[in-house]
Design a protein around this motif. Structure first.
Motif, short mmCIF file in Angstrom:
data_model
loop_
_atom_site.label_atom_id
_atom_site.label_comp_id
_atom_site.label_asym_id
_atom_site.label_seq_id
_atom_site.Cartn_x
_atom_site.Cartn_y
_atom_site.Cartn_z
N LEU A 1 0.85 -1.19 0.00
CA LEU A 1 0.00 0.00 0.00
C LEU A 1 0.88 1.24 0.00
CD1 LEU A 1 -2.73 -1.03 2.60
CD2 LEU A 1 -2.91 -1.00 0.11
N TRP A 2 0.57 2.17 -0.87
CA TRP A 2 1.31 3.42 -1.00
C TRP A 2 0.40 4.57 -0.63
CZ3 TRP A 2 6.13 4.44 -3.74
CH2 TRP A 2 6.87 3.28 -3.98
N TYR A 3 1.01 5.68 -0.18
CA TYR A 3 0.26 6.89 0.17
C TYR A 3 0.69 8.03 -0.75
CZ TYR A 3 -1.39 11.00 2.58
OH TYR A 3 -2.00 12.20 2.88
N SER A 4 -0.29 8.78 -1.23
CA SER A 4 -0.02 9.95 -2.06
C SER A 4 -0.35 11.22 -1.28
CB SER A 4 -0.86 9.92 -3.34
OG SER A 4 -0.75 11.15 -4.02
N PRO A 5 0.64 12.06 -1.01
CA PRO A 5 0.35 13.33 -0.35
C PRO A 5 -0.36 14.32 -1.27
CG PRO A 5 2.69 13.18 -0.86
CD PRO A 5 2.07 11.86 -1.22
N VAL A 6 -0.31 14.07 -2.57
CA VAL A 6 -0.97 14.94 -3.55
C VAL A 6 -2.49 14.78 -3.45
CG1 VAL A 6 -1.24 15.45 -6.00
CG2 VAL A 6 1.01 14.87 -5.11
N THR A 7 -2.96 13.53 -3.41
CA THR A 7 -4.40 13.26 -3.38
C THR A 7 -4.91 12.90 -1.99
OG1 THR A 7 -4.10 10.92 -3.90
CG2 THR A 7 -4.41 12.43 -5.76
N GLY A 8 -4.00 12.53 -1.09
CA GLY A 8 -4.41 12.09 0.24
C GLY A 8 -4.96 10.68 0.25
N LYS A 9 -4.71 9.92 -0.81
CA LYS A 9 -5.25 8.57 -0.93
C LYS A 9 -4.18 7.51 -0.69
CE LYS A 9 -8.81 9.69 -4.33
NZ LYS A 9 -9.33 9.38 -5.66
N VAL A 10 -4.64 6.36 -0.19
CA VAL A 10 -3.81 5.17 -0.09
C VAL A 10 -4.21 4.28 -1.27
CG1 VAL A 10 -3.30 3.12 1.28
CG2 VAL A 10 -3.63 5.32 2.41
N PHE A 11 -3.22 3.76 -1.98
CA PHE A 11 -3.51 2.93 -3.15
C PHE A 11 -2.57 1.75 -3.20
CE2 PHE A 11 -0.49 6.19 -4.31
CZ PHE A 11 0.44 5.55 -5.10
N GLN A 12 -3.01 0.70 -3.90
CA GLN A 12 -2.21 -0.51 -4.06
C GLN A 12 -1.27 -0.39 -5.25
OE1 GLN A 12 -4.63 -3.98 -4.55
NE2 GLN A 12 -5.20 -4.07 -2.41
N MET A 13 -0.06 -0.84 -5.04
CA MET A 13 0.89 -0.99 -6.14
C MET A 13 1.16 -2.48 -6.25
SD MET A 13 2.33 1.60 -7.85
CE MET A 13 4.09 1.56 -8.04
N SER A 14 2.10 -2.85 -7.08
CA SER A 14 2.48 -4.24 -7.19
C SER A 14 4.00 -4.31 -7.17
CB SER A 14 1.94 -4.83 -8.49
OG SER A 14 2.21 -6.20 -8.53
N ASN A 15 4.50 -5.47 -6.87
CA ASN A 15 5.96 -5.63 -6.88
C ASN A 15 6.37 -6.60 -7.98
OD1 ASN A 15 4.56 -7.48 -5.38
ND2 ASN A 15 5.82 -7.36 -3.56
N HIS A 16 5.88 -6.35 -9.19
CA HIS A 16 6.20 -7.17 -10.34
C HIS A 16 7.33 -6.58 -11.17
CE1 HIS A 16 2.96 -9.98 -9.68
NE2 HIS A 16 2.09 -8.99 -9.59
N GLY A 17 7.96 -5.52 -10.70
CA GLY A 17 9.15 -4.93 -11.30
C GLY A 17 9.17 -4.76 -12.80
#
Length: 77
Positions: free
Chosen positions: A42-58
């Motif tokens: 889970l990542w946090y964006s200070p721009v939007t204030g949202k937490v979102f999922q990323m992936s670790n598939h490089g």
């Protein structure tokens, strides 16, 4: 001419690897929270204030819909 440039940028944004996307979101201040949901960081964006999922598939390419959703949540769109 402007429409061509805008559409060209959009076409470039359609194909992106997870590692490249991670660099872009880090550049605007997003960071990994250290938490996970269903095995995805889970990542946090200070721009939007949202937490979102990323992936670790490089090195894998991000699917078009997934890329748009992450870019929107991160504040890149």
């Amino acid at each position: 001419m402007i429409l061509f440039f805008v559409s060209l940028q959009y076409l470039i944004a359609i194909k992106m690897k997870y590692s490249e996307l991670e660099r872009k979101v880090k550049k605007i201040g997003c960071y990994d929270t250290g938490k996970q949901m269903n095995g995805h960081p889970l990542w946090y964006s200070p721009v939007t204030g949202k937490v979102f999922q990323m992936s670790n598939h490089g090195g894998e390419e991000v699917a078009k819909g997934t890329l748009n959703a992450i870019m929107k949540a991160a504040g890149l769109k």
